[in-house]
Design a protein around this motif. Sequence first.
Motif, PDB file in Angstrom:
ATOM      1  N   ASP A 358      29.536  38.893  33.688  1.00 44.10           N
ATOM      2  CA  ASP A 358      28.508  38.740  34.881  1.00 44.10           C
ATOM      3  C   ASP A 358      27.282  38.365  34.355  1.00 44.10           C
ATOM      4  O   ASP A 358      26.443  37.416  34.969  1.00 44.10           O
ATOM      5  N   ARG A 364      29.814  37.847  40.143  1.00 47.92           N
ATOM      6  CA  ARG A 364      30.106  39.096  40.981  1.00 47.92           C
ATOM      7  C   ARG A 364      31.535  39.599  40.582  1.00 47.92           C
ATOM      8  O   ARG A 364      32.004  40.034  41.596  1.00 47.92           O
ATOM      9  N   LEU A 367      31.165  43.249  41.672  1.00 45.14           N
ATOM     10  CA  LEU A 367      31.210  43.486  43.066  1.00 45.14           C
ATOM     11  C   LEU A 367      32.458  43.231  43.406  1.00 45.14           C
ATOM     12  O   LEU A 367      33.212  44.270  44.378  1.00 45.14           O
ATOM     13  N   THR A 368      33.393  42.564  43.206  1.00 50.74           N
ATOM     14  CA  THR A 368      34.670  42.153  43.590  1.00 50.74           C
ATOM     15  C   THR A 368      35.522  43.367  43.021  1.00 50.74           C
ATOM     16  O   THR A 368      36.278  43.901  43.883  1.00 50.74           O
ATOM     17  N   SER A 405      30.416  33.257  41.783  1.00 44.25           N
ATOM     18  CA  SER A 405      29.298  33.609  42.252  1.00 44.25           C
ATOM     19  C   SER A 405      29.595  34.058  43.789  1.00 44.25           C
ATOM     20  O   SER A 405      30.680  34.244  44.119  1.00 44.25           O
ATOM     21  N   GLU A 406      28.647  34.437  44.273  1.00 43.02           N
ATOM     22  CA  GLU A 406      28.879  35.212  45.734  1.00 43.02           C
ATOM     23  C   GLU A 406      29.265  34.419  46.655  1.00 43.02           C
ATOM     24  O   GLU A 406      30.158  34.546  47.707  1.00 43.02           O
ATOM     25  N   LEU A 409      32.928  34.654  46.760  1.00 39.09           N
ATOM     26  CA  LEU A 409      33.664  35.800  46.692  1.00 39.09           C
ATOM     27  C   LEU A 409      34.924  35.934  47.703  1.00 39.09           C
ATOM     28  O   LEU A 409      36.060  36.654  47.216  1.00 39.09           O
TER      29      LEU A 409
END
Length: 467
Positions: A358, A364, A367-368, A405-406, A409
């Motif tokens: 990251d 991310r 986050l995932t 990247s976001e 997602l």
Amino acid sequence: MNFQGSRRRGEDGIAMVIDFLLSNARLVLGVGGAAMLGIATLAVKRLIERAGRAADDEKVEQKMAESWEELSLVSASPTLIKKGIEGVVMKHVAKAAKQQKADLCQQPQMSALEVKSKPESKSKRLQLCVVTLQERLLQYYHTRAALSPHEVQRAQSLALDICTEIQGFMHSRHPDMPLGEMNLGGSLLDDLQVVSADHACLLVPLQLEASLWRLIPGEETLLTHPLHWMVRRVNLEYFPRGRSYWDRYLVGGYLSAEAVVNMFNKAVMETINWPSISGTLDCLVRPVLGGPDLRLEILPVNEKQEADGSQPLFLSVLPLLREEDVALTAQPELTSPWVNAWHLSLYPWETQRLAQLDASDDGRRKLTLKILKAVCRLNPALRPLDAAPLANLILHLSDSESDWSESSLDVRFQQCITELIGHLEQEALHSYFKPAVNLLSGLSEDQVDQMGFMLYCAVSEPEILLI
């Protein structure tokens, strides 16, 4: 099978038949057949729902009666079940679609005045429903998965207070025991905990003399398990037994993890005055007895010194051996029935690798992972999947996918679902750092079936996992 019917109009009645058949298809078709049937019928169901509403309840009841007659005929013959259910579903889907089209042609056109008189709330509701999967995932993360900073700080503060008390007690009662500085570890400290801050790890490092002990990899032991390491006592001819404090926990020439856990159980769990510590820290602290692990339950209390019903915090006490980047924990629940085996923890390697990836591309992945962990924790069918398989799934996927990247997602989330289905079909998900380890080996056949069916349905409707 329990099915309660109700009088509905148009596509609602047909939807009930489809939902009923889908909910019970897995019992007769298995995961693969039910999943393919589910994906197909869900797609057709959406076409029916967009077609409009039927105007006559009697037609719906007639369709329902015919459905039950044919379903009963199919069910009477076990050899025809698999083909029969598919035939019944597809026949009535086609019949319902044809009827909907005819009903729409017969309905009078709405006047301009009627159109204008429609409330604006409906259009607003439609706008609210038009939410992309990307937005839904971020919303799910902030409302269901992520923990508030206050909750995390409170849980860490309670765990650190207990850590201080235990370390002070061990130094005063067992001053000759060579222990390192106790500290907290685990997902609560690494910002990987989701849903609620309800568990943490208290790491208790054991200090071994480098010249007297040797850590043996699991592949080199008689157990041949890559995660089951052993700690051998060496140089006994020059330094006889008794020169090391830990010699008293030797079993067959090896430091016994089970003996060390039993010692801490007596020295910490059964000896410390927990009511006194509870009064000092304004919380209820009590050991969880009867299991193979060392765990404490911490409950906040109110002004009357009673448990206030809040979520308890469970603190696991883990005796630990460290040598360079190798971390071995004494966890008999993972290494049973081998009393001498120590568990090689891959968690530090996995967490460090995710953070490095990251940081290198501003991805991310964490986050995932947190979204996947929350989905599995809140979905009963997916609950047997713990954090390790999910983290390794993302690590494997990172080798082939560079865009985390976001904005991507939603793509990565759907890809994780597809990849996980493939691993469940093979009943194998190999560890990223130890390929010989199958992270799905602890799942039962029924658990694999339930998870597979849920994930197959989520391929076409990923939002069902975010409810």
